[in-house]
Write a protein that holds these residues in place. Structure first.
Motif, PDB file in Angstrom:
ATOM      1  N   ILE A 110       0.839  -1.201   0.000  1.00 31.23           N
ATOM      2  CA  ILE A 110       0.000   0.000   0.000  1.00 31.23           C
ATOM      3  C   ILE A 110       0.871   1.247   0.000  1.00 31.23           C
ATOM      4  O   ILE A 110       0.572   2.240  -0.683  1.00 31.23           O
ATOM      5  N   LEU A 111       1.979   1.206   0.747  1.00 30.87           N
ATOM      6  CA  LEU A 111       2.879   2.362   0.806  1.00 30.87           C
ATOM      7  C   LEU A 111       3.485   2.658  -0.566  1.00 30.87           C
ATOM      8  O   LEU A 111       3.748   3.817  -0.893  1.00 30.87           O
ATOM      9  N   CYS A 112       3.696   1.633  -1.364  1.00 32.93           N
ATOM     10  CA  CYS A 112       4.248   1.839  -2.709  1.00 32.93           C
ATOM     11  C   CYS A 112       3.327   2.684  -3.572  1.00 32.93           C
ATOM     12  O   CYS A 112       3.794   3.395  -4.473  1.00 32.93           O
ATOM     13  N   THR A 113       2.025   2.614  -3.323  1.00 23.97           N
ATOM     14  CA  THR A 113       1.086   3.373  -4.151  1.00 23.97           C
ATOM     15  C   THR A 113       1.139   4.858  -3.866  1.00 23.97           C
ATOM     16  O   THR A 113       0.542   5.652  -4.610  1.00 23.97           O
ATOM     17  N   LYS A 114       1.838   5.267  -2.809  1.00 25.35           N
ATOM     18  CA  LYS A 114       1.923   6.677  -2.447  1.00 25.35           C
ATOM     19  C   LYS A 114       3.067   7.396  -3.154  1.00 25.35           C
ATOM     20  O   LYS A 114       3.239   8.605  -2.969  1.00 25.35           O
ATOM     21  N   PHE A 115       3.843   6.680  -3.963  1.00 25.68           N
ATOM     22  CA  PHE A 115       5.020   7.264  -4.598  1.00 25.68           C
ATOM     23  C   PHE A 115       4.992   6.997  -6.094  1.00 25.68           C
ATOM     24  O   PHE A 115       4.434   5.991  -6.555  1.00 25.68           O
ATOM     25  N   GLU A 116       5.610   7.911  -6.819  1.00 26.78           N
ATOM     26  CA  GLU A 116       5.841   7.707  -8.244  1.00 26.78           C
ATOM     27  C   GLU A 116       7.268   7.196  -8.403  1.00 26.78           C
ATOM     28  O   GLU A 116       8.210   7.819  -7.920  1.00 26.78           O
ATOM     29  N   PHE A 117       7.422   6.078  -9.079  1.00 25.20           N
ATOM     30  CA  PHE A 117       8.753   5.484  -9.209  1.00 25.20           C
ATOM     31  C   PHE A 117       8.817   4.703 -10.506  1.00 25.20           C
ATOM     32  O   PHE A 117       7.817   4.201 -11.014  1.00 25.20           O
ATOM     33  N   GLY A 118      10.021   4.651 -11.055  1.00 25.90           N
ATOM     34  CA  GLY A 118      10.247   3.845 -12.235  1.00 25.90           C
ATOM     35  C   GLY A 118      10.816   2.494 -11.894  1.00 25.90           C
ATOM     36  O   GLY A 118      10.421   1.472 -12.452  1.00 25.90           O
ATOM     37  N   ASN A 119      11.735   2.483 -10.930  1.00 29.16           N
ATOM     38  CA  ASN A 119      12.351   1.245 -10.466  1.00 29.16           C
ATOM     39  C   ASN A 119      11.973   1.049  -9.008  1.00 29.16           C
ATOM     40  O   ASN A 119      12.157   1.962  -8.179  1.00 29.16           O
ATOM     41  N   ARG A 120      11.454  -0.125  -8.666  1.00 33.41           N
ATOM     42  CA  ARG A 120      11.011  -0.369  -7.292  1.00 33.41           C
ATOM     43  C   ARG A 120      12.157  -0.259  -6.300  1.00 33.41           C
ATOM     44  O   ARG A 120      11.948   0.089  -5.129  1.00 33.41           O
ATOM     45  N   ALA A 121      13.387  -0.523  -6.740  1.00 32.62           N
ATOM     46  CA  ALA A 121      14.535  -0.435  -5.831  1.00 32.62           C
ATOM     47  C   ALA A 121      14.749   0.984  -5.332  1.00 32.62           C
ATOM     48  O   ALA A 121      15.308   1.197  -4.243  1.00 32.62           O
ATOM     49  N   SER A 122      14.312   1.996  -6.100  1.00 32.84           N
ATOM     50  CA  SER A 122      14.515   3.391  -5.688  1.00 32.84           C
ATOM     51  C   SER A 122      13.718   3.742  -4.443  1.00 32.84           C
ATOM     52  O   SER A 122      14.018   4.738  -3.775  1.00 32.84           O
ATOM     53  N   LEU A 123      12.705   2.952  -4.106  1.00 29.41           N
ATOM     54  CA  LEU A 123      11.918   3.238  -2.911  1.00 29.41           C
ATOM     55  C   LEU A 123      12.711   3.011  -1.640  1.00 29.41           C
ATOM     56  O   LEU A 123      12.360   3.537  -0.582  1.00 29.41           O
ATOM     57  N   TRP A 124      13.763   2.221  -1.714  1.00 26.55           N
ATOM     58  CA  TRP A 124      14.598   1.975  -0.522  1.00 26.55           C
ATOM     59  C   TRP A 124      15.804   2.909  -0.472  1.00 26.55           C
ATOM     60  O   TRP A 124      16.635   2.774   0.403  1.00 26.55           O
ATOM     61  N   SER A 125      15.901   3.848  -1.398  1.00 29.17           N
ATOM     62  CA  SER A 125      17.034   4.765  -1.426  1.00 29.17           C
ATOM     63  C   SER A 125      16.880   5.846  -0.355  1.00 29.17           C
ATOM     64  O   SER A 125      15.768   6.332  -0.104  1.00 29.17           O
TER      65      SER A 125
END
Length: 526
Positions: A110-125
């Motif tokens: 659900i938290l992933c839906t709150k961000f715009e991202f191209g690569n899922r790995a960037s969410l942990w940056s």
């Protein structure tokens, strides 16, 4: 004025009669209104609209009410089996997953839906790419990117088939949808998935039951019923003998469906388009109805001579044909719309006018209910957006995450109805993600009113229902010190040790030691 018509109309052996007085009576008797309710696992408590204004239950509680406990147990078992199959030299990869970690995994999704991202790995940056947009820092959830990718890879919602269908490549593995249906369906639905037929509560909008279209052979079952009737019967058979009203679109609506549901102890209202067998479509379509709100109906009589079905046409912008075995054609609440209209003065321009369309009572019931599933789908696709943000080409994963999205939206609808909250969907999903990530499902068994300790969800004892934060004495809290004060190496048994604030000590570093109250005033302590 309507042209005089014959009193009787026979369509495929079914006789319909023109009787305006009978159409103004309640067909098969009145149906009392029933409000929705949800039964909890806590001593069988029932939650109805407005019952939780004090917000005794957390958002996580509502999610667990909508997510089947047996499904959570099954996913926990299947995913652990998949984790053990993966050969790797990383010991953490082989670590078994707990149910609490599975809930945390849902929260991260659900938290992933709150961000715009191209690569899922960037969410942990932890490094922000832009100056004014902070980095997501998903590592703060205590679930690493490697662990999340592993759980997503091992995500299972049900037992997979033992053998792959013949002719299906591994990259397009899905149920055997064949012939032109697959091509036409995939043109309309570009994302991986399948057709889902479902039933929802007309008042709350909660999805009650669904059916996945798996094989074309299902449409060819020879049980004497049409496909729409068969599916409608399957979706509502759990509520048989309850005298509830079922409203269906043109896929389900037919005379056969109305008769079959009536034999099951249910009522039915539907819009007829193509399934016109035994329906007086020719006669109704030949009527001259020129004004919006005009309507005309026929009735079908049972063996006792009482009306048990009604077929009628109602005009709005276009003609709409209905089949019903309940309600009547008495005048109901008018349908009011605001429309732009151009007056006689072309230079004045268009003006806003209120358009009022007379509506029969039976149409009020239908249109108050028929959009529930479409609204639920829009909540899931446009607001939650799991299907759009979490990309996958695996058919089973896409269908499973879609059903997970339905459970999350259902939790929002029940939470909103029970608490009367003013928070938006986006706010609810954000708080729910936080509660799922910070859940204590594995640590804190709840003493239920039944007198036994059971593995249960974190309830109102763990989270503030308005902020979602952990309550005092559950997460970060103060604990009395057990250390004793020392005087020249001698431990004073009757005096506790008093330390100094690190922040204040650094501020007064190098200054002469002062009394505790002077150096550390009470106002500074937090």
């Amino acid at each position: 004025m309507l042209d005089p018509r014959p009193v009787r109309q026979i369509c495929h052996g079914t006789e319909w009669r023109e009787s305006d007085p009978d159409t103004l009576l309640e067909v098969n008797g009145p149906v009392p209104h029933r409000s929705w309710s949800v039964r909890t696992t806590i001593a069988g408590e029932t939650i109805r609209p407005g019952d939780d204004i004090q917000q005794r239950l957390s958002r996580l509680d509502y999610f667990l009410l909508m997510f089947p406990p047996s499904q959570l147990t099954l996913m926990h078992l299947l995913m652990n089996e998949e984790i053990q199959k993966i050969n790797t030299f990383t010991p953490a990869t082989h670590q078994a997953m707990t149910k609490g970690e599975l809930l945390k995994f849902f929260g991260v999704i659900i938290l992933c839906t709150k961000f715009e991202f191209g690569n899922r790995a960037s969410l942990w940056s932890r490094t922000a790419k832009l100056k004014y947009i902070p980095a997501p820092c998903f590592g703060d959830t205590s679930m690493s990117r490697t662990r999340f990718d592993l759980l997503f890879r091992c995500l299972r919602f049900s037992y997979p088939p033992a053998f792959r269908p013949i002719g299906m490549a591994h990259e397009t593995f899905r149920w055997m949808l064949v012939d032109d249906f697959v091509d036409s369906f995939n043109k309309m639905k570009p994302e991986a998935g399948c057709e889902v037929q479902n039933a929802a509560d007309g008042e709350s909008g909660v999805i009650l039951r669904l059916k996945l279209v798996k094989t074309e052979l299902e449409a060819r079952e020879d049980d004497g019923l049409t496909l729409g009737t068969r599916v409608a019967k399957y979706l509502v058979e759990q509520w048989a003998r309850t005298d509830r009203i079922v409203c269906g679109d043109s896929f389900f609506a037919s005379v056969a469906t109305a008769k079959e549901l009536k034999s099951m102890g249910l009522r039915f209202i539907g819009v007829v388009k193509n399934a016109s067998s035994h329906y007086p479509m020719t006669w109704l379509s030949s009527l001259e109805l020129s004004n919006r709100g005009d309507h005309k109906g026929l009735v079908h009589l049972d063996t006792d001579g009482n009306p048990d079905m009604m077929a009628f046409v109602w005009v709005d912008r276009e003609r709409r044909y209905f089949i019903s075995n309940c309600s009547s054609l008495v005048e109901g609440d008018p349908h009011v719309r605001n429309r732009w209209r151009q007056g006689d003065d072309m230079e004045a321009g268009p003006r806003r006018e209120e358009l009022t369309v007379p509506t029969p009572k039976v149409c009020n019931i239908y249109y108050d209910t028929c959009a529930a599933i479409d609204q639920n789908n829009r909540h899931r696709q446009d607001n939650l957006q799991i299907e759009w943000k979490i990309e996958t080409k695996n058919w089973a994963t896409r269908v499973g995450t879609t059903i997970l999205g339905m459970c999350i939206v259902d939790a929002w609808l029940v939470y909103k109805g029970a608490t009367g909250t003013s928070e938006t969907q986006s706010e609810f999903y954000s708080w729910l993600a936080e509660e799922l990530i910070d859940n204590s499902y594995d640590k804190d068994p709840i003493w239920r009113s039944t007198g036994s300790v059971t593995e249960a969800s974190p309830s109102q004892h763990l989270f503030d229902s308005r902020t979602g934060a952990g309550r005092s004495a559950i997460q970060a809290h103060l604990t009395p010190t057990k250390r004793k004060r020392k005087v020249k190496g001698v431990i004073m048994q009757n005096q506790f040790y008093q330390s100094q604030c690190v922040v204040c000590a650094s501020k007064f570093k190098g200054q002469k030691k002062k009394g505790f109250q002077e150096l550390f005033p009470v106002q500074h302590m937090q």
